[in-house]
Design a protein around this motif. Sequence first.
Motif, PDB file in Angstrom:
ATOM      1  N   MET A 105       0.864  -1.181   0.000  1.00  0.00           N
ATOM      2  CA  MET A 105       0.000   0.000   0.000  1.00  0.00           C
ATOM      3  C   MET A 105       0.895   1.223   0.000  1.00  0.00           C
ATOM      4  SD  MET A 105      -2.984  -0.037   2.858  1.00  0.00           S
ATOM      5  CE  MET A 105      -4.240  -1.301   2.905  1.00  0.00           C
ATOM      6  N   ASN A 106       0.547   2.221  -0.830  1.00  0.00           N
ATOM      7  CA  ASN A 106       1.294   3.468  -0.706  1.00  0.00           C
ATOM      8  C   ASN A 106       0.689   4.308   0.432  1.00  0.00           C
ATOM      9  OD1 ASN A 106      -0.879   5.069  -1.650  1.00  0.00           O
ATOM     10  ND2 ASN A 106      -0.244   4.809  -3.772  1.00  0.00           N
ATOM     11  N   LYS A 107       1.331   5.429   0.735  1.00  0.00           N
ATOM     12  CA  LYS A 107       0.887   6.251   1.880  1.00  0.00           C
ATOM     13  C   LYS A 107      -0.561   6.703   1.738  1.00  0.00           C
ATOM     14  CE  LYS A 107       5.420   8.255   2.926  1.00  0.00           C
ATOM     15  NZ  LYS A 107       6.169   9.521   2.980  1.00  0.00           N
ATOM     16  N   THR A 108      -0.927   7.113   0.501  1.00  0.00           N
ATOM     17  CA  THR A 108      -2.288   7.610   0.268  1.00  0.00           C
ATOM     18  C   THR A 108      -3.316   6.513   0.494  1.00  0.00           C
ATOM     19  OG1 THR A 108      -1.342   9.092  -1.392  1.00  0.00           O
ATOM     20  CG2 THR A 108      -3.733   8.835  -1.398  1.00  0.00           C
ATOM     21  N   GLU A 109      -3.031   5.323  -0.040  1.00  0.00           N
ATOM     22  CA  GLU A 109      -3.939   4.179   0.142  1.00  0.00           C
ATOM     23  C   GLU A 109      -4.036   3.803   1.619  1.00  0.00           C
ATOM     24  OE1 GLU A 109      -3.075   1.907  -4.130  1.00  0.00           O
ATOM     25  OE2 GLU A 109      -1.777   1.563  -2.409  1.00  0.00           O
ATOM     26  N   ALA A 110      -2.900   3.849   2.308  1.00  0.00           N
ATOM     27  CA  ALA A 110      -2.895   3.509   3.731  1.00  0.00           C
ATOM     28  C   ALA A 110      -3.765   4.485   4.522  1.00  0.00           C
ATOM     29  CB  ALA A 110      -1.461   3.504   4.279  1.00  0.00           C
ATOM     30  N   LEU A 111      -3.615   5.772   4.242  1.00  0.00           N
ATOM     31  CA  LEU A 111      -4.402   6.777   4.951  1.00  0.00           C
ATOM     32  C   LEU A 111      -5.890   6.599   4.668  1.00  0.00           C
ATOM     33  CD1 LEU A 111      -4.279   9.179   6.843  1.00  0.00           C
ATOM     34  CD2 LEU A 111      -4.054  10.678   4.857  1.00  0.00           C
ATOM     35  N   ALA A 112      -6.230   6.355   3.385  1.00  0.00           N
ATOM     36  CA  ALA A 112      -7.632   6.136   3.017  1.00  0.00           C
ATOM     37  C   ALA A 112      -8.191   4.912   3.747  1.00  0.00           C
ATOM     38  CB  ALA A 112      -7.746   5.961   1.501  1.00  0.00           C
ATOM     39  N   VAL A 122     -11.474   2.326   8.032  1.00  0.00           N
ATOM     40  CA  VAL A 122     -11.551   1.476   9.228  1.00  0.00           C
ATOM     41  C   VAL A 122     -12.176   2.257  10.386  1.00  0.00           C
ATOM     42  CG1 VAL A 122     -10.158   0.276  10.978  1.00  0.00           C
ATOM     43  CG2 VAL A 122      -9.659  -0.057   8.540  1.00  0.00           C
ATOM     44  N   ALA A 123     -11.786   3.514  10.526  1.00  0.00           N
ATOM     45  CA  ALA A 123     -12.374   4.360  11.575  1.00  0.00           C
ATOM     46  C   ALA A 123     -13.864   4.583  11.311  1.00  0.00           C
ATOM     47  CB  ALA A 123     -11.639   5.694  11.647  1.00  0.00           C
ATOM     48  N   ARG A 124     -14.197   4.826  10.041  1.00  0.00           N
ATOM     49  CA  ARG A 124     -15.582   5.142   9.681  1.00  0.00           C
ATOM     50  C   ARG A 124     -16.529   3.990  10.022  1.00  0.00           C
ATOM     51  NH1 ARG A 124     -19.336   4.678   6.068  1.00  0.00           N
ATOM     52  NH2 ARG A 124     -18.222   3.102   4.865  1.00  0.00           N
ATOM     53  N   THR A 164      -9.216   1.069  20.469  1.00  0.00           N
ATOM     54  CA  THR A 164      -9.287   2.104  21.499  1.00  0.00           C
ATOM     55  C   THR A 164      -7.862   2.654  21.667  1.00  0.00           C
ATOM     56  OG1 THR A 164      -8.766   0.616  23.309  1.00  0.00           O
ATOM     57  CG2 THR A 164     -11.105   0.842  22.727  1.00  0.00           C
ATOM     58  N   PRO A 165      -7.733   3.879  22.188  1.00  0.00           N
ATOM     59  CA  PRO A 165      -6.380   4.397  22.432  1.00  0.00           C
ATOM     60  C   PRO A 165      -5.555   3.463  23.316  1.00  0.00           C
ATOM     61  CG  PRO A 165      -7.971   6.177  22.607  1.00  0.00           C
ATOM     62  CD  PRO A 165      -8.765   4.900  22.448  1.00  0.00           C
ATOM     63  N   ALA A 166      -6.171   2.888  24.333  1.00  0.00           N
ATOM     64  CA  ALA A 166      -5.422   1.990  25.233  1.00  0.00           C
ATOM     65  C   ALA A 166      -4.891   0.776  24.475  1.00  0.00           C
ATOM     66  CB  ALA A 166      -6.312   1.549  26.394  1.00  0.00           C
ATOM     67  N   ASP A 167      -5.738   0.190  23.611  1.00  0.00           N
ATOM     68  CA  ASP A 167      -5.295  -0.960  22.827  1.00  0.00           C
ATOM     69  C   ASP A 167      -4.206  -0.557  21.835  1.00  0.00           C
ATOM     70  OD1 ASP A 167      -7.001  -2.619  24.151  1.00  0.00           O
ATOM     71  OD2 ASP A 167      -8.507  -2.725  22.564  1.00  0.00           O
ATOM     72  N   ALA A 168      -4.350   0.642  21.250  1.00  0.00           N
ATOM     73  CA  ALA A 168      -3.342   1.118  20.304  1.00  0.00           C
ATOM     74  C   ALA A 168      -1.985   1.263  20.993  1.00  0.00           C
ATOM     75  CB  ALA A 168      -3.779   2.450  19.694  1.00  0.00           C
ATOM     76  N   LEU A 169      -1.998   1.795  22.219  1.00  0.00           N
ATOM     77  CA  LEU A 169      -0.746   1.960  22.958  1.00  0.00           C
ATOM     78  C   LEU A 169      -0.135   0.609  23.316  1.00  0.00           C
ATOM     79  CD1 LEU A 169      -1.796   4.963  25.214  1.00  0.00           C
ATOM     80  CD2 LEU A 169      -0.170   5.015  23.328  1.00  0.00           C
TER      81      LEU A 169
END
Length: 117
Positions: free
Chosen positions: A4-11, A16-18, A24-29
Amino acid sequence: GQAMNKTEALAAMVEVARIGRGMTPADALTQLGELIAQESPDDPAHDVKVEKLLRLGACIWSLRRGVFLPEPPGRSDEPEAPPVQRPREIAPIGTVPARASHPVSHHPVIPALSTSV
């Protein structure tokens, strides 16, 4: 999977967020902690990679706490910097020593940590 390029990754992140599949932030950390632990100390890029992951974690931590580091000069007029009205109970920026804002630019994170390992 394919690269994936950066643009595809951001999209993909936005999508995924949508659909509500973000961590959750805790899980991300926690996940970042695992990624950092998996980095090989023998890798010449180890310190650079780990510092990036630590700074990424710091961003998540700050967002989660509702504390935003001041934008670097010249960045504030960018459209994606939303005008955030800070709640009153957060100390005004002036009360924080200037040095505390951007430790990374003055002291690399890794050497400071390696003494405690």
